[in-house]
Design an enzyme around this catalytic site. Sequence first.
Site, PDB file in Angstrom:
ATOM      1  N   HIS A  72       0.833  -1.201   0.000  1.00  0.00           N
ATOM      2  CA  HIS A  72       0.000   0.000   0.000  1.00  0.00           C
ATOM      3  C   HIS A  72       0.874   1.260   0.000  1.00  0.00           C
ATOM      4  O   HIS A  72       0.599   2.222  -0.734  1.00  0.00           O
ATOM      5  CB  HIS A  72      -0.924   0.002   1.217  1.00  0.00           C
ATOM      6  CG  HIS A  72      -1.752   1.242   1.333  1.00  0.00           C
ATOM      7  ND1 HIS A  72      -2.752   1.573   0.441  1.00  0.00           N
ATOM      8  CD2 HIS A  72      -1.721   2.246   2.238  1.00  0.00           C
ATOM      9  CE1 HIS A  72      -3.296   2.728   0.798  1.00  0.00           C
ATOM     10  NE2 HIS A  72      -2.689   3.157   1.879  1.00  0.00           N
ATOM     11  N   GLN A  74       3.965   1.624  -1.110  1.00  0.00           N
ATOM     12  CA  GLN A  74       4.615   1.787  -2.408  1.00  0.00           C
ATOM     13  C   GLN A  74       3.620   2.271  -3.459  1.00  0.00           C
ATOM     14  O   GLN A  74       3.948   3.121  -4.299  1.00  0.00           O
ATOM     15  CB  GLN A  74       5.274   0.469  -2.842  1.00  0.00           C
ATOM     16  CG  GLN A  74       6.423   0.051  -1.946  1.00  0.00           C
ATOM     17  CD  GLN A  74       7.558   1.053  -1.934  1.00  0.00           C
ATOM     18  OE1 GLN A  74       7.961   1.586  -2.959  1.00  0.00           O
ATOM     19  NE2 GLN A  74       8.080   1.333  -0.747  1.00  0.00           N
ATOM     20  N   HIS A  76       0.945   4.038  -2.860  1.00  0.00           N
ATOM     21  CA  HIS A  76       0.661   5.425  -2.498  1.00  0.00           C
ATOM     22  C   HIS A  76       1.753   6.352  -3.051  1.00  0.00           C
ATOM     23  O   HIS A  76       1.456   7.411  -3.613  1.00  0.00           O
ATOM     24  CB  HIS A  76       0.597   5.521  -0.970  1.00  0.00           C
ATOM     25  CG  HIS A  76      -0.295   6.583  -0.448  1.00  0.00           C
ATOM     26  ND1 HIS A  76      -1.662   6.609  -0.655  1.00  0.00           N
ATOM     27  CD2 HIS A  76      -0.007   7.678   0.288  1.00  0.00           C
ATOM     28  CE1 HIS A  76      -2.166   7.664  -0.066  1.00  0.00           C
ATOM     29  NE2 HIS A  76      -1.182   8.334   0.513  1.00  0.00           N
TER      30      HIS A  76
END
Length: 101
Positions: A72, A74, A76
């Site tokens: 998540h 990465q 984001h």
Amino acid sequence: MQVVMQIILAGGNAKNFAMQAITAAKNGDFTLAQQQMDNADKSLVEAHNVQTNMLTKEAQGQHTPVDLYMVHAQDHLMTAITFKDLANEVVAVYQRLATES
């Protein structure tokens, strides 16, 4: 978890600054738009530094477990990078329109 949250926070900040830059450009405030893009860049550097530190540790044999939180984070970060790049183009379009009017 702290590393993951640093990446998510920095990425979120970068995306937010980029959105503020678009809004400023839309309102004709290109100085503020540039300041917000600079802030977005700084936030992305923060995230990149955290990520580089993780990669260095990995190369040294200190494996970081990859869990859903890391994925998540990465995701984001990559979304924020893409959004910032697009915001740069949108700001440039608003600048061009302002000079042609």
